[in-house]
Design a protein around this motif. Structure first.
Motif, PDB file in Angstrom:
ATOM      1  N   UNK A   8      -4.079 -42.240  10.526  1.00  0.00           N
ATOM      2  CA  UNK A   8      -4.255 -40.832  10.137  1.00  0.00           C
ATOM      3  C   UNK A   8      -5.713 -40.483   9.867  1.00  0.00           C
ATOM      4  N   UNK A   9      -6.519 -41.461   9.438  1.00  0.00           N
ATOM      5  CA  UNK A   9      -7.957 -41.191   9.270  1.00  0.00           C
ATOM      6  C   UNK A   9      -8.611 -40.995  10.634  1.00  0.00           C
ATOM      7  N   UNK A  10      -8.298 -41.871  11.586  1.00  0.00           N
ATOM      8  CA  UNK A  10      -8.854 -41.725  12.937  1.00  0.00           C
ATOM      9  C   UNK A  10      -8.433 -40.400  13.561  1.00  0.00           C
ATOM     10  N   UNK A  11      -7.159 -40.044  13.383  1.00  0.00           N
ATOM     11  CA  UNK A  11      -6.668 -38.794  13.958  1.00  0.00           C
ATOM     12  C   UNK A  11      -7.325 -37.579  13.305  1.00  0.00           C
ATOM     13  N   UNK A  12      -7.576 -37.640  12.007  1.00  0.00           N
ATOM     14  CA  UNK A  12      -8.214 -36.501  11.341  1.00  0.00           C
ATOM     15  C   UNK A  12      -9.643 -36.309  11.849  1.00  0.00           C
ATOM     16  N   UNK A  13     -10.343 -37.409  12.127  1.00  0.00           N
ATOM     17  CA  UNK A  13     -11.704 -37.306  12.662  1.00  0.00           C
ATOM     18  C   UNK A  13     -11.687 -36.762  14.088  1.00  0.00           C
ATOM     19  N   UNK A  14     -10.738 -37.225  14.880  1.00  0.00           N
ATOM     20  CA  UNK A  14     -10.636 -36.744  16.260  1.00  0.00           C
ATOM     21  C   UNK A  14     -10.351 -35.248  16.294  1.00  0.00           C
ATOM     22  N   UNK A  15      -9.380 -34.810  15.488  1.00  0.00           N
ATOM     23  CA  UNK A  15      -9.018 -33.387  15.498  1.00  0.00           C
ATOM     24  C   UNK A  15     -10.138 -32.520  14.941  1.00  0.00           C
ATOM     25  N   UNK A  16     -10.805 -33.007  13.900  1.00  0.00           N
ATOM     26  CA  UNK A  16     -11.861 -32.210  13.275  1.00  0.00           C
ATOM     27  C   UNK A  16     -13.069 -32.052  14.182  1.00  0.00           C
ATOM     28  N   UNK A  17     -13.199 -32.911  15.170  1.00  0.00           N
ATOM     29  CA  UNK A  17     -14.278 -32.778  16.146  1.00  0.00           C
ATOM     30  C   UNK A  17     -13.779 -32.158  17.448  1.00  0.00           C
ATOM     31  N   UNK A  18     -12.560 -31.585  17.397  1.00  0.00           N
ATOM     32  CA  UNK A  18     -12.057 -30.813  18.531  1.00  0.00           C
ATOM     33  C   UNK A  18     -11.199 -31.552  19.520  1.00  0.00           C
ATOM     34  N   UNK A  19     -10.878 -32.826  19.278  1.00  0.00           N
ATOM     35  CA  UNK A  19     -10.078 -33.603  20.230  1.00  0.00           C
ATOM     36  C   UNK A  19      -8.681 -33.842  19.650  1.00  0.00           C
ATOM     37  N   UNK A  20      -7.746 -32.972  19.994  1.00  0.00           N
ATOM     38  CA  UNK A  20      -6.372 -33.134  19.518  1.00  0.00           C
ATOM     39  C   UNK A  20      -5.480 -33.779  20.566  1.00  0.00           C
ATOM     40  N   UNK A  21      -5.982 -33.920  21.794  1.00  0.00           N
ATOM     41  CA  UNK A  21      -5.131 -34.435  22.872  1.00  0.00           C
ATOM     42  C   UNK A  21      -4.962 -35.956  22.789  1.00  0.00           C
ATOM     43  N   UNK A  22      -6.016 -36.680  22.454  1.00  0.00           N
ATOM     44  CA  UNK A  22      -5.896 -38.142  22.392  1.00  0.00           C
ATOM     45  C   UNK A  22      -4.874 -38.570  21.336  1.00  0.00           C
ATOM     46  N   UNK A  23      -4.916 -38.020  20.103  1.00  0.00           N
ATOM     47  CA  UNK A  23      -3.855 -38.372  19.156  1.00  0.00           C
ATOM     48  C   UNK A  23      -2.465 -38.025  19.666  1.00  0.00           C
ATOM     49  N   UNK A  24      -2.341 -36.913  20.414  1.00  0.00           N
ATOM     50  CA  UNK A  24      -1.033 -36.528  20.955  1.00  0.00           C
ATOM     51  C   UNK A  24      -0.535 -37.551  21.965  1.00  0.00           C
ATOM     52  N   UNK A  25      -1.373 -37.917  22.928  1.00  0.00           N
ATOM     53  CA  UNK A  25      -0.949 -38.871  23.961  1.00  0.00           C
ATOM     54  C   UNK A  25      -0.524 -40.204  23.347  1.00  0.00           C
ATOM     55  N   UNK A  26      -1.370 -40.727  22.466  1.00  0.00           N
ATOM     56  CA  UNK A  26      -1.067 -42.033  21.887  1.00  0.00           C
ATOM     57  C   UNK A  26       0.088 -41.939  20.891  1.00  0.00           C
ATOM     58  N   UNK A  27       0.156 -40.830  20.154  1.00  0.00           N
ATOM     59  CA  UNK A  27       1.271 -40.635  19.232  1.00  0.00           C
ATOM     60  C   UNK A  27       2.589 -40.512  19.964  1.00  0.00           C
ATOM     61  N   UNK A  28       2.587 -39.805  21.094  1.00  0.00           N
ATOM     62  CA  UNK A  28       3.815 -39.655  21.875  1.00  0.00           C
ATOM     63  C   UNK A  28       4.282 -41.002  22.415  1.00  0.00           C
ATOM     64  N   UNK A  29       3.338 -41.783  22.943  1.00  0.00           N
ATOM     65  CA  UNK A  29       3.697 -43.114  23.447  1.00  0.00           C
ATOM     66  C   UNK A  29       4.287 -43.975  22.335  1.00  0.00           C
ATOM     67  N   UNK A  30       3.703 -43.861  21.143  1.00  0.00           N
ATOM     68  CA  UNK A  30       4.191 -44.644  19.994  1.00  0.00           C
ATOM     69  C   UNK A  30       5.598 -44.235  19.594  1.00  0.00           C
ATOM     70  N   UNK A  31       5.843 -42.931  19.564  1.00  0.00           N
ATOM     71  CA  UNK A  31       7.169 -42.428  19.173  1.00  0.00           C
ATOM     72  C   UNK A  31       8.241 -42.900  20.152  1.00  0.00           C
ATOM     73  N   UNK A  32       7.961 -42.784  21.443  1.00  0.00           N
ATOM     74  CA  UNK A  32       8.954 -43.211  22.433  1.00  0.00           C
ATOM     75  C   UNK A  32       9.194 -44.723  22.368  1.00  0.00           C
ATOM     76  N   UNK A  33       8.125 -45.476  22.122  1.00  0.00           N
ATOM     77  CA  UNK A  33       8.280 -46.920  21.939  1.00  0.00           C
ATOM     78  C   UNK A  33       9.141 -47.207  20.714  1.00  0.00           C
TER      79      UNK A  33
END
Length: 460
Positions: free
Chosen positions: A156-181
Protein backbone atom coordinates in the motif's frame (compact mmCIF):
# COMPACT_ATOMS: atom_id res chain seq x y z
CA UNK A 1 6.38 25.97 3.91
CA UNK A 2 5.86 27.82 0.62
CA UNK A 3 4.04 31.12 0.83
CA UNK A 4 0.68 31.34 -0.83
CA UNK A 5 0.55 33.09 -4.17
CA UNK A 6 -2.37 34.37 -6.17
CA UNK A 7 -3.80 31.87 -8.63
CA UNK A 8 -5.10 33.31 -11.91
CA UNK A 9 -7.54 30.48 -12.56
CA UNK A 10 -11.14 31.64 -12.75
CA UNK A 11 -13.16 30.84 -9.67
CA UNK A 12 -15.73 28.90 -11.70
CA UNK A 13 -13.39 27.21 -14.21
CA UNK A 14 -11.68 23.84 -14.06
CA UNK A 15 -8.02 23.33 -15.09
CA UNK A 16 -7.28 22.06 -18.57
CA UNK A 17 -7.41 18.29 -18.82
CA UNK A 18 -9.06 17.97 -15.40
CA UNK A 19 -11.68 15.39 -16.35
CA UNK A 20 -9.21 13.18 -18.20
CA UNK A 21 -6.91 13.27 -15.16
CA UNK A 22 -9.81 12.28 -12.90
CA UNK A 23 -10.66 9.37 -15.20
CA UNK A 24 -7.03 8.20 -15.42
CA UNK A 25 -6.74 8.13 -11.64
CA UNK A 26 -10.25 7.29 -10.44
CA UNK A 27 -11.14 4.46 -12.81
CA UNK A 28 -8.05 2.30 -12.15
CA UNK A 29 -8.27 2.86 -8.37
CA UNK A 30 -12.01 2.10 -8.41
CA UNK A 31 -11.50 -1.07 -10.42
CA UNK A 32 -8.72 -2.24 -8.13
CA UNK A 33 -10.76 -1.44 -5.01
CA UNK A 34 -13.70 -3.34 -6.48
CA UNK A 35 -11.48 -6.36 -7.16
CA UNK A 36 -10.15 -6.31 -3.58
CA UNK A 37 -13.71 -6.05 -2.23
CA UNK A 38 -14.76 -8.95 -4.47
CA UNK A 39 -11.89 -10.99 -3.08
CA UNK A 40 -12.98 -10.28 0.49
CA UNK A 41 -16.52 -11.19 -0.47
CA UNK A 42 -15.30 -14.38 -2.14
CA UNK A 43 -13.40 -15.35 1.04
CA UNK A 44 -16.57 -15.09 3.09
CA UNK A 45 -18.87 -16.74 0.53
CA UNK A 46 -16.52 -19.66 -0.14
CA UNK A 47 -16.38 -20.61 3.53
CA UNK A 48 -20.09 -19.95 4.16
CA UNK A 49 -20.87 -23.51 3.04
CA UNK A 50 -18.91 -24.74 6.08
CA UNK A 51 -21.53 -23.35 8.51
CA UNK A 52 -22.20 -19.94 10.01
CA UNK A 53 -19.16 -20.29 12.31
CA UNK A 54 -16.75 -20.17 9.36
CA UNK A 55 -17.79 -16.77 7.91
CA UNK A 56 -18.01 -15.39 11.44
CA UNK A 57 -14.44 -16.62 12.14
CA UNK A 58 -13.07 -15.22 8.87
CA UNK A 59 -14.87 -11.95 9.61
CA UNK A 60 -13.21 -11.69 13.02
CA UNK A 61 -9.73 -12.64 11.81
CA UNK A 62 -9.80 -10.31 8.81
CA UNK A 63 -11.15 -7.53 11.02
CA UNK A 64 -8.00 -7.83 13.17
CA UNK A 65 -5.93 -7.69 9.99
CA UNK A 66 -7.95 -4.65 8.97
CA UNK A 67 -7.28 -2.90 12.28
CA UNK A 68 -3.53 -3.50 12.06
CA UNK A 69 -3.46 -2.48 8.40
CA UNK A 70 -4.97 0.81 9.52
CA UNK A 71 -1.50 1.57 10.94
CA UNK A 72 -0.11 1.09 7.43
CA UNK A 73 -2.97 3.10 5.96
CA UNK A 74 -2.15 6.05 8.21
CA UNK A 75 1.50 5.94 7.20
CA UNK A 76 0.59 5.48 3.54
CA UNK A 77 -1.81 8.43 3.74
CA UNK A 78 0.95 10.72 4.99
CA UNK A 79 3.23 9.28 2.32
CA UNK A 80 0.66 9.94 -0.42
CA UNK A 81 0.00 13.51 0.75
CA UNK A 82 3.68 14.49 0.64
CA UNK A 83 4.54 12.55 -2.51
CA UNK A 84 1.65 14.26 -4.34
CA UNK A 85 2.78 17.71 -3.24
CA UNK A 86 6.48 17.10 -3.98
CA UNK A 87 5.53 15.57 -7.31
CA UNK A 88 3.50 18.71 -8.01
CA UNK A 89 6.77 20.66 -7.95
CA UNK A 90 8.74 17.81 -9.64
CA UNK A 91 10.99 16.99 -6.68
CA UNK A 92 11.52 13.22 -7.14
CA UNK A 93 14.33 12.93 -4.58
CA UNK A 94 12.18 14.28 -1.76
CA UNK A 95 9.28 12.09 -2.90
CA UNK A 96 11.46 8.96 -2.83
CA UNK A 97 12.84 9.90 0.59
CA UNK A 98 9.29 10.14 1.93
CA UNK A 99 8.48 6.74 0.41
CA UNK A 100 11.57 5.20 2.05
CA UNK A 101 10.66 6.63 5.44
CA UNK A 102 7.11 5.25 5.13
CA UNK A 103 8.38 1.76 4.30
CA UNK A 104 10.84 1.78 7.19
CA UNK A 105 8.51 3.09 9.89
CA UNK A 106 5.68 0.76 8.91
CA UNK A 107 7.83 -2.36 8.86
CA UNK A 108 9.07 -1.60 12.37
CA UNK A 109 5.45 -1.58 13.53
CA UNK A 110 4.04 -4.47 11.47
CA UNK A 111 6.45 -7.13 12.78
CA UNK A 112 5.61 -6.88 16.52
CA UNK A 113 1.90 -6.33 15.81
CA UNK A 114 1.80 -9.49 13.70
CA UNK A 115 3.45 -11.41 16.52
CA UNK A 116 0.90 -10.19 19.09
CA UNK A 117 -2.30 -10.91 17.17
CA UNK A 118 -1.04 -14.32 16.00
CA UNK A 119 0.48 -15.73 19.19
CA UNK A 120 -2.35 -14.41 21.38
CA UNK A 121 -5.13 -14.90 18.82
CA UNK A 122 -7.15 -17.27 21.00
CA UNK A 123 -7.36 -14.66 23.77
CA UNK A 124 -7.83 -11.64 21.51
CA UNK A 125 -10.86 -13.10 19.76
CA UNK A 126 -12.64 -13.54 23.08
CA UNK A 127 -13.34 -9.82 22.74
CA UNK A 128 -15.70 -10.52 19.84
CA UNK A 129 -17.19 -13.93 20.58
CA UNK A 130 -17.36 -16.67 23.17
CA UNK A 131 -18.11 -19.39 20.59
CA UNK A 132 -15.18 -21.88 20.87
CA UNK A 133 -15.52 -23.07 17.26
CA UNK A 134 -15.41 -19.52 15.92
CA UNK A 135 -12.34 -18.79 18.06
CA UNK A 136 -10.56 -21.95 16.87
CA UNK A 137 -11.24 -21.23 13.19
CA UNK A 138 -10.28 -17.56 13.51
CA UNK A 139 -7.02 -18.43 15.25
CA UNK A 140 -6.21 -20.93 12.49
CA UNK A 141 -6.76 -18.22 9.86
CA UNK A 142 -4.35 -15.84 11.61
CA UNK A 143 -1.59 -18.46 11.91
CA UNK A 144 -1.76 -19.29 8.20
CA UNK A 145 -1.59 -15.61 7.23
CA UNK A 146 1.45 -14.56 9.31
CA UNK A 147 3.31 -12.66 6.51
CA UNK A 148 0.25 -10.82 5.21
CA UNK A 149 0.53 -7.65 7.31
CA UNK A 150 4.16 -6.84 6.46
CA UNK A 151 3.61 -7.62 2.78
CA UNK A 152 0.44 -5.52 2.68
CA UNK A 153 2.27 -2.55 4.20
CA UNK A 154 4.92 -2.63 1.48
CA UNK A 155 2.20 -2.87 -1.16
CA UNK A 156 0.00 0.00 0.00
CA UNK A 157 2.95 2.37 0.49
CA UNK A 158 4.26 1.60 -3.01
CA UNK A 159 0.78 2.00 -4.47
CA UNK A 160 0.24 5.34 -2.71
CA UNK A 161 3.50 6.67 -4.19
CA UNK A 162 2.61 5.43 -7.66
CA UNK A 163 -0.86 6.98 -7.58
CA UNK A 164 0.33 10.25 -6.07
CA UNK A 165 2.75 10.65 -8.97
CA UNK A 166 -0.02 9.98 -11.50
CA UNK A 167 0.45 6.25 -12.20
CA UNK A 168 -2.70 4.37 -11.19
CA UNK A 169 -2.52 1.75 -13.95
CA UNK A 170 0.44 -0.27 -12.64
CA UNK A 171 -1.20 -0.90 -9.24
CA UNK A 172 -4.39 -1.89 -11.10
CA UNK A 173 -2.68 -4.42 -13.39
CA UNK A 174 -0.69 -6.05 -10.61
CA UNK A 175 -3.57 -5.86 -8.14
CA UNK A 176 -5.92 -7.51 -10.63
CA UNK A 177 -3.44 -10.32 -11.28
CA UNK A 178 -3.09 -10.81 -7.52
CA UNK A 179 -6.84 -10.94 -6.94
CA UNK A 180 -7.42 -13.53 -9.66
CA UNK A 181 -4.52 -15.60 -8.34
CA UNK A 182 -5.96 -15.37 -4.83
CA UNK A 183 -9.45 -16.42 -5.93
CA UNK A 184 -8.03 -19.36 -7.87
CA UNK A 185 -5.99 -20.46 -4.87
CA UNK A 186 -9.10 -20.07 -2.70
CA UNK A 187 -11.06 -22.51 -4.84
CA UNK A 188 -8.22 -25.02 -4.69
CA UNK A 189 -7.07 -24.69 -1.08
CA UNK A 190 -10.48 -24.25 0.60
CA UNK A 191 -12.27 -26.99 -1.30
CA UNK A 192 -9.26 -29.23 -2.06
CA UNK A 193 -8.42 -31.02 -5.29
CA UNK A 194 -5.49 -32.24 -7.40
CA UNK A 195 -4.27 -34.39 -4.54
CA UNK A 196 -4.76 -31.76 -1.84
CA UNK A 197 -7.17 -32.31 1.04
CA UNK A 198 -9.69 -29.48 1.71
CA UNK A 199 -8.15 -26.93 4.07
CA UNK A 200 -11.26 -24.83 4.79
CA UNK A 201 -10.56 -21.57 6.61
CA UNK A 202 -6.81 -22.30 6.69
CA UNK A 203 -6.87 -22.54 2.89
CA UNK A 204 -8.35 -19.05 2.58
CA UNK A 205 -5.56 -17.65 4.76
CA UNK A 206 -2.78 -19.51 2.93
CA UNK A 207 -4.12 -18.34 -0.43
CA UNK A 208 -3.92 -14.72 0.78
CA UNK A 209 -0.33 -15.19 1.98
CA UNK A 210 0.80 -16.65 -1.34
CA UNK A 211 -1.00 -13.98 -3.38
CA UNK A 212 0.46 -11.10 -1.36
CA UNK A 213 3.98 -12.52 -1.76
CA UNK A 214 3.42 -12.65 -5.52
CA UNK A 215 2.21 -9.02 -5.53
CA UNK A 216 5.31 -7.71 -3.73
CA UNK A 217 7.64 -9.55 -6.12
CA UNK A 218 5.63 -8.34 -9.12
CA UNK A 219 5.77 -4.69 -8.00
CA UNK A 220 9.54 -4.83 -7.50
CA UNK A 221 10.07 -6.53 -10.86
CA UNK A 222 7.89 -3.97 -12.67
CA UNK A 223 9.63 -0.98 -11.05
CA UNK A 224 13.08 -2.29 -11.97
CA UNK A 225 11.91 -3.22 -15.47
CA UNK A 226 10.75 0.31 -16.31
CA UNK A 227 13.51 2.01 -14.26
CA UNK A 228 10.84 3.87 -12.30
CA UNK A 229 11.62 7.03 -10.33
CA UNK A 230 11.14 5.04 -7.11
CA UNK A 231 14.19 3.00 -8.22
CA UNK A 232 16.41 5.49 -10.04
CA UNK A 233 15.92 8.61 -7.90
CA UNK A 234 18.39 9.33 -5.12
CA UNK A 235 17.34 9.53 -1.49
CA UNK A 236 18.22 12.83 0.17
CA UNK A 237 21.56 12.52 2.02
CA UNK A 238 20.26 14.44 5.07
CA UNK A 239 16.57 13.62 5.44
CA UNK A 240 16.15 14.87 9.02
CA UNK A 241 13.98 17.90 8.12
CA UNK A 242 11.86 15.81 5.79
CA UNK A 243 11.55 13.05 8.39
CA UNK A 244 10.27 15.59 10.90
CA UNK A 245 7.77 16.92 8.36
CA UNK A 246 6.67 13.37 7.55
CA UNK A 247 6.18 12.44 11.22
CA UNK A 248 4.05 15.54 11.81
CA UNK A 249 1.64 14.17 9.24
CA UNK A 250 2.09 10.45 9.85
CA UNK A 251 1.57 10.41 13.63
CA UNK A 252 -1.90 12.02 13.66
CA UNK A 253 -2.81 10.21 10.43
CA UNK A 254 -1.84 6.83 11.90
CA UNK A 255 -3.53 7.60 15.22
CA UNK A 256 -6.63 8.58 13.23
CA UNK A 257 -6.74 5.34 11.25
CA UNK A 258 -6.08 3.25 14.38
CA UNK A 259 -8.90 4.98 16.25
CA UNK A 260 -11.20 4.44 13.29
CA UNK A 261 -10.09 0.81 12.84
CA UNK A 262 -10.54 0.05 16.53
CA UNK A 263 -13.94 1.67 16.33
CA UNK A 264 -15.05 -0.63 13.52
CA UNK A 265 -13.69 -3.52 15.58
CA UNK A 266 -15.79 -2.32 18.53
CA UNK A 267 -18.88 -2.45 16.33
CA UNK A 268 -18.04 -6.06 15.52
CA UNK A 269 -17.51 -6.78 19.23
CA UNK A 270 -21.00 -5.45 19.96
CA UNK A 271 -22.65 -7.52 17.24
CA UNK A 272 -20.53 -10.56 18.18
CA UNK A 273 -21.83 -10.52 21.72
CA UNK A 274 -25.38 -10.17 20.46
CA UNK A 275 -24.96 -13.67 18.96
CA UNK A 276 -23.15 -15.73 16.30
CA UNK A 277 -25.98 -15.17 13.81
CA UNK A 278 -25.79 -11.39 14.23
CA UNK A 279 -22.01 -11.56 13.84
CA UNK A 280 -22.33 -13.66 10.67
CA UNK A 281 -24.78 -11.18 9.08
CA UNK A 282 -22.59 -8.20 10.00
CA UNK A 283 -19.48 -9.99 8.66
CA UNK A 284 -21.18 -10.89 5.37
CA UNK A 285 -22.52 -7.36 4.79
CA UNK A 286 -19.04 -5.89 5.31
CA UNK A 287 -17.40 -7.03 2.04
CA UNK A 288 -20.48 -5.95 0.05
CA UNK A 289 -20.19 -2.54 1.69
CA UNK A 290 -16.56 -2.43 0.54
CA UNK A 291 -17.64 -3.29 -3.00
CA UNK A 292 -20.10 -0.39 -3.01
CA UNK A 293 -17.43 1.97 -1.70
CA UNK A 294 -14.83 0.99 -4.30
CA UNK A 295 -15.93 3.38 -7.05
CA UNK A 296 -16.15 6.26 -4.60
CA UNK A 297 -12.76 5.40 -3.12
CA UNK A 298 -11.28 5.76 -6.60
CA UNK A 299 -12.79 9.22 -6.95
CA UNK A 300 -11.60 10.18 -3.44
CA UNK A 301 -8.03 9.13 -4.27
CA UNK A 302 -8.16 11.06 -7.55
CA UNK A 303 -9.43 14.06 -5.59
CA UNK A 304 -6.59 13.77 -3.03
CA UNK A 305 -3.88 13.43 -5.69
CA UNK A 306 -5.07 16.30 -7.90
CA UNK A 307 -5.77 18.65 -5.01
CA UNK A 308 -2.45 17.71 -3.39
CA UNK A 309 -0.53 18.43 -6.58
CA UNK A 310 -2.30 21.79 -6.98
CA UNK A 311 -1.60 22.76 -3.37
CA UNK A 312 2.06 21.76 -3.75
CA UNK A 313 2.27 24.11 -6.74
CA UNK A 314 0.45 26.97 -4.91
CA UNK A 315 -2.62 26.71 -7.18
CA UNK A 316 -5.10 27.37 -4.41
CA UNK A 317 -8.14 28.64 -6.37
CA UNK A 318 -7.81 25.65 -8.67
CA UNK A 319 -7.74 23.30 -5.68
CA UNK A 320 -10.89 24.89 -4.23
CA UNK A 321 -12.71 24.61 -7.56
CA UNK A 322 -11.84 20.92 -7.82
CA UNK A 323 -12.99 20.28 -4.25
CA UNK A 324 -16.39 21.83 -4.96
CA UNK A 325 -16.82 19.72 -8.08
CA UNK A 326 -15.88 16.49 -6.29
CA UNK A 327 -18.35 17.08 -3.44
CA UNK A 328 -21.26 17.78 -5.80
CA UNK A 329 -20.41 14.80 -8.00
CA UNK A 330 -20.02 12.33 -5.14
CA UNK A 331 -23.29 13.45 -3.56
CA UNK A 332 -25.25 12.88 -6.77
CA UNK A 333 -23.62 9.51 -7.49
CA UNK A 334 -24.09 8.25 -3.93
CA UNK A 335 -27.84 8.96 -4.10
CA UNK A 336 -28.08 7.00 -7.35
CA UNK A 337 -26.15 4.04 -5.92
CA UNK A 338 -28.25 4.01 -2.74
CA UNK A 339 -31.44 3.87 -4.84
CA UNK A 340 -30.03 0.96 -6.88
CA UNK A 341 -29.18 -1.00 -3.72
CA UNK A 342 -32.69 -0.35 -2.42
CA UNK A 343 -34.36 -1.50 -5.64
CA UNK A 344 -32.27 -4.67 -5.99
CA UNK A 345 -31.99 -5.51 -2.28
CA UNK A 346 -33.62 -8.94 -2.57
CA UNK A 347 -31.24 -10.04 -5.32
CA UNK A 348 -28.31 -8.73 -3.28
CA UNK A 349 -29.34 -10.75 -0.23
CA UNK A 350 -29.60 -13.89 -2.37
CA UNK A 351 -26.15 -13.23 -3.84
CA UNK A 352 -24.69 -12.84 -0.36
CA UNK A 353 -26.23 -16.13 0.84
CA UNK A 354 -28.28 -14.12 3.31
CA UNK A 355 -31.60 -15.52 2.04
CA UNK A 356 -31.50 -18.39 4.54
CA UNK A 357 -34.43 -17.92 6.97
CA UNK A 358 -32.21 -17.55 10.05
CA UNK A 359 -30.11 -14.86 8.41
CA UNK A 360 -32.75 -13.18 6.23
CA UNK A 361 -34.83 -11.94 9.15
CA UNK A 362 -31.83 -9.89 10.32
CA UNK A 363 -30.30 -8.99 6.95
CA UNK A 364 -33.44 -7.73 5.17
CA UNK A 365 -34.12 -4.71 7.43
CA UNK A 366 -30.36 -4.10 7.83
CA UNK A 367 -29.84 -3.59 4.11
CA UNK A 368 -32.57 -0.94 4.15
CA UNK A 369 -30.53 0.97 6.73
CA UNK A 370 -27.43 0.31 4.65
CA UNK A 371 -28.84 2.31 1.73
CA UNK A 372 -29.05 5.41 3.93
CA UNK A 373 -25.60 4.82 5.44
CA UNK A 374 -24.13 4.49 1.96
CA UNK A 375 -24.91 8.02 0.77
CA UNK A 376 -23.68 9.75 3.93
CA UNK A 377 -20.50 7.66 4.18
CA UNK A 378 -19.57 8.38 0.57
CA UNK A 379 -19.84 12.12 1.10
CA UNK A 380 -17.79 11.88 4.28
CA UNK A 381 -15.13 9.85 2.49
CA UNK A 382 -14.50 12.36 -0.29
CA UNK A 383 -14.36 15.30 2.16
CA UNK A 384 -12.01 13.52 4.58
CA UNK A 385 -9.78 11.46 2.27
CA UNK A 386 -9.93 13.60 -0.84
CA UNK A 387 -9.90 17.14 0.54
CA UNK A 388 -9.07 17.62 4.22
CA UNK A 389 -6.20 15.13 4.37
CA UNK A 390 -4.81 16.36 1.05
CA UNK A 391 -4.32 19.68 2.80
CA UNK A 392 -2.72 18.14 5.88
CA UNK A 393 -5.76 18.37 8.17
CA UNK A 394 -4.81 15.09 9.84
CA UNK A 395 -4.99 16.38 13.41
CA UNK A 396 -8.52 17.63 12.84
CA UNK A 397 -9.53 14.30 11.29
CA UNK A 398 -8.15 12.52 14.35
CA UNK A 399 -10.27 14.65 16.70
CA UNK A 400 -13.31 14.36 14.46
CA UNK A 401 -13.17 10.55 14.29
CA UNK A 402 -12.72 10.30 18.05
CA UNK A 403 -15.76 12.48 18.71
CA UNK A 404 -18.04 10.95 16.06
CA UNK A 405 -17.13 7.31 16.67
CA UNK A 406 -16.02 6.97 20.28
CA UNK A 407 -18.17 9.64 21.91
CA UNK A 408 -21.31 9.13 19.81
CA UNK A 409 -21.45 6.03 17.58
CA UNK A 410 -20.03 3.31 19.83
CA UNK A 411 -21.84 4.44 23.02
CA UNK A 412 -25.13 4.57 21.08
CA UNK A 413 -24.66 1.03 19.71
CA UNK A 414 -23.60 -0.34 23.10
CA UNK A 415 -26.63 1.27 24.74
CA UNK A 416 -29.00 -0.13 22.10
CA UNK A 417 -27.54 -3.66 22.24
CA UNK A 418 -26.87 -4.17 25.94
CA UNK A 419 -29.07 -1.72 27.85
CA UNK A 420 -32.13 -1.12 25.69
CA UNK A 421 -32.00 -4.68 24.36
CA UNK A 422 -32.92 -3.68 20.82
CA UNK A 423 -32.94 -6.18 17.95
CA UNK A 424 -30.17 -6.35 15.33
CA UNK A 425 -31.72 -4.03 12.73
CA UNK A 426 -32.28 -1.19 15.21
CA UNK A 427 -28.77 -1.49 16.64
CA UNK A 428 -27.40 -1.51 13.08
CA UNK A 429 -29.37 1.68 12.38
CA UNK A 430 -27.62 3.41 15.28
CA UNK A 431 -24.46 3.43 13.13
CA UNK A 432 -26.08 6.42 11.41
CA UNK A 433 -25.37 8.57 14.46
CA UNK A 434 -21.62 8.48 13.84
CA UNK A 435 -21.94 9.38 10.17
CA UNK A 436 -24.30 12.32 10.76
CA UNK A 437 -22.01 13.85 13.40
CA UNK A 438 -18.99 13.25 11.17
CA UNK A 439 -20.65 14.97 8.20
CA UNK A 440 -21.54 18.03 10.28
CA UNK A 441 -17.99 18.39 11.63
CA UNK A 442 -16.21 17.72 8.32
CA UNK A 443 -18.36 19.99 6.19
CA UNK A 444 -17.91 22.84 8.66
CA UNK A 445 -14.14 22.34 8.51
CA UNK A 446 -14.23 22.23 4.72
CA UNK A 447 -16.04 25.57 4.59
CA UNK A 448 -13.38 27.16 6.83
CA UNK A 449 -10.77 26.48 4.06
CA UNK A 450 -7.96 25.76 6.53
CA UNK A 451 -7.01 22.80 4.31
CA UNK A 452 -5.86 25.13 1.52
CA UNK A 453 -2.11 25.16 2.19
CA UNK A 454 1.22 24.02 0.74
CA UNK A 455 2.93 21.37 2.87
CA UNK A 456 6.22 21.11 0.97
CA UNK A 457 9.48 22.29 2.52
CA UNK A 458 11.49 25.06 0.90
CA UNK A 459 15.08 24.05 0.03
CA UNK A 460 17.42 24.19 3.02
Amino acid sequence: MSSQKQNVTSVNSMPNGFFSKVARLAIPVALQSALVAMLQLADVLMVSDLGKEAPAAVGIATKWHFVIIMVSAGIATANGILVAQYWGRRDASSAKTVNTLALKYGTWLMVPLTFVITVFSGYIMLLQTSDPEVIHLGSTYLWYSIPVLVLTHWIIVAESSLRSSGNAMLPLYLGAATVFLNIGLNFWLIKGGMGLEPMGVAGAALATSIARTFQVVAILYALFKINHWLIKSEVLPNPQRLATSFRKLAIPSTANTIIWGMGTLSYQVIFGHMGTTELAVFSMLGPFEGLCYSAFFGVAIACAVLIGQSLGNDEFVEARNMANWFIKTIFGCSVVLALMVFLFRESILIGLNLDQPELYTLASPAIMVFTVLLGIRMLNMVIIVGILKAGGENSFCLRMDFIAMWMVGIPCLAWGAFIAGWSFEYVYALMLTEEIVKLALCFHRYLKKTWIKNLTLSPA
